[in-house]
Design a protein around this motif. Structure first.
Motif, PDB file in Angstrom:
ATOM      1  N   LYS A  62      10.721 -39.212 -44.487  1.00 17.12           N
ATOM      2  CA  LYS A  62      11.831 -38.757 -45.329  1.00 17.12           C
ATOM      3  C   LYS A  62      13.050 -38.533 -44.445  1.00 17.12           C
ATOM      4  CE  LYS A  62      10.809 -33.798 -44.975  1.00 17.12           C
ATOM      5  NZ  LYS A  62      10.663 -32.534 -45.730  1.00 17.12           N
ATOM      6  N   GLN A 108       1.286 -45.453 -46.070  1.00 21.15           N
ATOM      7  CA  GLN A 108       2.627 -44.914 -45.824  1.00 21.15           C
ATOM      8  C   GLN A 108       3.328 -44.606 -47.144  1.00 21.15           C
ATOM      9  OE1 GLN A 108       3.645 -48.618 -43.766  1.00 21.15           O
ATOM     10  NE2 GLN A 108       4.561 -47.389 -42.161  1.00 21.15           N
ATOM     11  N   ALA A 110       7.300 -43.474 -48.354  1.00 18.81           N
ATOM     12  CA  ALA A 110       8.692 -43.129 -48.053  1.00 18.81           C
ATOM     13  C   ALA A 110       9.245 -42.330 -49.225  1.00 18.81           C
ATOM     14  CB  ALA A 110       9.523 -44.394 -47.837  1.00 18.81           C
ATOM     15  N   VAL A 112      12.553 -41.345 -50.610  1.00 21.11           N
ATOM     16  CA  VAL A 112      13.898 -41.878 -50.354  1.00 21.11           C
ATOM     17  C   VAL A 112      14.915 -41.202 -51.266  1.00 21.11           C
ATOM     18  CG1 VAL A 112      15.272 -43.978 -50.125  1.00 21.11           C
ATOM     19  CG2 VAL A 112      12.786 -44.069 -49.778  1.00 21.11           C
ATOM     20  N   SER A 116      20.236 -45.219 -48.635  1.00 16.51           N
ATOM     21  CA  SER A 116      19.217 -46.016 -47.933  1.00 16.51           C
ATOM     22  C   SER A 116      19.793 -47.417 -47.783  1.00 16.51           C
ATOM     23  CB  SER A 116      17.915 -46.043 -48.739  1.00 16.51           C
ATOM     24  OG  SER A 116      16.953 -46.847 -48.091  1.00 16.51           O
ATOM     25  N   MET A 124      11.963 -48.172 -45.837  1.00 16.08           N
ATOM     26  CA  MET A 124      11.605 -47.897 -47.227  1.00 16.08           C
ATOM     27  C   MET A 124      10.883 -49.083 -47.861  1.00 16.08           C
ATOM     28  SD  MET A 124      14.185 -47.616 -50.508  1.00 16.08           S
ATOM     29  CE  MET A 124      14.495 -49.371 -50.517  1.00 16.08           C
ATOM     30  N   MET A 127       7.071 -50.209 -47.252  1.00 18.91           N
ATOM     31  CA  MET A 127       6.014 -49.207 -47.340  1.00 18.91           C
ATOM     32  C   MET A 127       5.064 -49.489 -48.506  1.00 18.91           C
ATOM     33  SD  MET A 127       6.678 -47.269 -44.825  1.00 18.91           S
ATOM     34  CE  MET A 127       7.936 -46.568 -43.769  1.00 18.91           C
ATOM     35  N   SER A 130       6.971 -46.448 -51.954  1.00 23.36           N
ATOM     36  CA  SER A 130       8.339 -45.995 -51.687  1.00 23.36           C
ATOM     37  C   SER A 130       8.865 -45.339 -52.955  1.00 23.36           C
ATOM     38  CB  SER A 130       9.225 -47.157 -51.251  1.00 23.36           C
ATOM     39  OG  SER A 130       8.997 -48.300 -52.045  1.00 23.36           O
ATOM     40  N   VAL A 132      11.771 -43.369 -54.998  1.00 18.53           N
ATOM     41  CA  VAL A 132      13.224 -43.213 -55.071  1.00 18.53           C
ATOM     42  C   VAL A 132      13.587 -42.266 -56.204  1.00 18.53           C
ATOM     43  CG1 VAL A 132      13.742 -45.454 -54.029  1.00 18.53           C
ATOM     44  CG2 VAL A 132      13.351 -45.323 -56.497  1.00 18.53           C
ATOM     45  N   THR A 136      19.273 -42.064 -55.193  1.00 19.59           N
ATOM     46  CA  THR A 136      19.082 -43.098 -54.176  1.00 19.59           C
ATOM     47  C   THR A 136      20.123 -44.201 -54.347  1.00 19.59           C
ATOM     48  OG1 THR A 136      16.699 -42.671 -54.205  1.00 19.59           O
ATOM     49  CG2 THR A 136      17.429 -44.714 -53.156  1.00 19.59           C
ATOM     50  N   ALA A 186      11.194 -50.860 -54.423  1.00 20.95           N
ATOM     51  CA  ALA A 186      10.573 -49.539 -54.362  1.00 20.95           C
ATOM     52  C   ALA A 186       9.439 -49.530 -55.381  1.00 20.95           C
ATOM     53  CB  ALA A 186      11.583 -48.437 -54.660  1.00 20.95           C
ATOM     54  N   THR A 187       8.520 -48.566 -55.244  1.00 19.68           N
ATOM     55  CA  THR A 187       7.349 -48.574 -56.120  1.00 19.68           C
ATOM     56  C   THR A 187       7.400 -47.543 -57.243  1.00 19.68           C
ATOM     57  OG1 THR A 187       6.116 -47.059 -54.671  1.00 19.68           O
ATOM     58  CG2 THR A 187       5.858 -49.447 -54.270  1.00 19.68           C
TER      59      THR A 187
END
Length: 385
Positions: A62, A108, A110, A112, A116, A124, A127, A130, A132, A136, A186-187
């Motif tokens: 982070k 991992q 992140a 975020v 970014s 980010m 990973m 991730s 957000v 973000t 991002a996920t």
């Protein structure tokens, strides 16, 4: 090495060991957690040690303050412009590290929050998870200052749907948290007020089990609904325009679309494109297109060559002029050389893509038994000093 301004005793990266969880905090909040040589070295040390540590199962990263990371330390590059290869070491270490982040063996996450951008987003996007928020802000704006889309993004962007990658790389367009999830960069989307609680939940899990981590994040995440005016809803226009063979043809096609009803959004994007470094745009488009045919290691090796040739001003000094206009004098009035796309010769662009001698490339170890080999210290760059 180019000099970087670091406050004495300031820990620019914090690493905490909490039973089976490891927490990394990028800790330069006043500088929006920009990535310096010290940041890269500390990140690499932590990640290597924890990947080899059987007790470490979950890595959380982070940023302190209002940014995750605003990318590379541009002042460091600018200050080193008159010293030959002053930033070679940090560039080498960063691209070498990017490969390890993409292929990391532990789970991992992140978290975020805030900015970014550029190289900061390389901590980010690759990973496993991730997360957000509505605060973000993502972009890869390097082409606009005479640089190129790097830190693995010539590979990442080239594998996005359609020609979204070219659009993001050439325009430096910003995406918000919802758009990042929708685009696959991002996920999960979690409202910012829930982020501290999610962090505590992940630490309390005390496990790197991917299903458990995913379930914990999903407890806090919400389904993404794109805003009506999101650029991701303009996919047909982006694919039509940014599939063209050259930057000039892309701009011409984009101009034609701008004249149509309902396409008012294109005007500001076009204005930015036309103000960007012509050399940076041409290098970036070719790099993204090459990325489609390259593996991640091949893309990173290419990016290393491009970065070093650009910093060496081998065909243009645009990167230093771009940094000057953006962050030093802040006049936002760069004078590009050459000043127009038609004056940037393809033969010159070819020069920055030429392979280095094999032992001068980024030595990315792809065999498991030598996974953490190929460090800067073992290269001719270090041993010849």
């Amino acid at each position: 090495m180019a000099q970087e301004v670091v406050i004495p005793n300031e820990e620019v990266v914090l690493g905490e060991e909490l039973d089976h969880v490891r927490l990394i905090t990028l800790n330069r909040p006043r500088q929006l957690n920009v990535i310096s040589s010290k940041v890269v070295s500390l990140l690499a040390d932590y990640l290597e040690r924890w990947e080899k540590d059987n007790k470490a199962e979950l890595i959380i990263i982070k940023g302190a303050g209002r940014a995750f990371s605003a990318g590379g330390d541009l002042k460091m590059f600018y200050d080193g412009r008159k010293s030959k290869d002053s930033c070679l070491e940090v560039v080498y270490r960063m691209y070498w590290l990017c490969y390890h982040i993409h292929t990391y063996k532990k789970t991992q996450v992140a978290l975020v929050h805030g900015i970014s951008m550029g190289g900061g987003a390389s901590l980010m996007a690759p990973m496993k998870f991730s997360v957000v928020t509505e605060k973000t802000v993502f972009s890869t704006p390097e082409a606009s200052i005479g640089f190129h889309t790097d830190c693995g993004f010539s590979y990442i962007h080239s594998h996005l749907p359609g020609h979204l990658g070219e659009y993001l790389a050439l325009t430096g367009a910003r995406l918000n948290g919802k758009e990042l999830v929708a685009a696959g960069l991002a996920t999960h989307f979690v409202p910012s007020e829930k982020l501290p609680e999610l962090e505590k939940r992940l630490i309390s899990l005390n496990s790197g089990d991917k299903n458990a981590v995913k379930s914990a994040i999903e407890e806090f995440s919400v389904e993404v609904q794109l805003d009506e005016d999101s650029v991701l809803n303009k996919k047909s226009i982006i694919d039509e325009c940014f599939s063209k063979d050259s930057v000039a043809e892309i701009i011409k096609s984009f101009e034609a679309e701008a004249s149509k009803e309902g396409n008012g959004w294109i005007g500001a994007v076009l204005k930015g494109l036309k103000r960007s470094s012509p050399t940076g745009l041409k290098i970036t488009l070719r790099s993204i297109r090459d990325g489609r045919k390259q593996t991640l290691p091949e893309s990173l090796k290419k990016e290393f060559r491009l970065t070093m040739n650009i910093l060496r001003a081998s065909i243009s000094e645009d990167v230093y002029e771009g940094i000057r206009a953006l962050t030093i004098d802040k006049d936002n009035a760069p004078k590009w050389d050459p000043p127009s796309l038609d004056q940037v010769e393809d033969e010159k662009v070819d020069l920055v893509f030429q392979p280095f001698k094999e032992d001068l490339e980024v030595l990315i170890p792809e065999k498991e038994e030598s996974r953490w080999h190929g460090k800067y210290e073992t290269t001719p760059y270090a041993t010849s000093k």
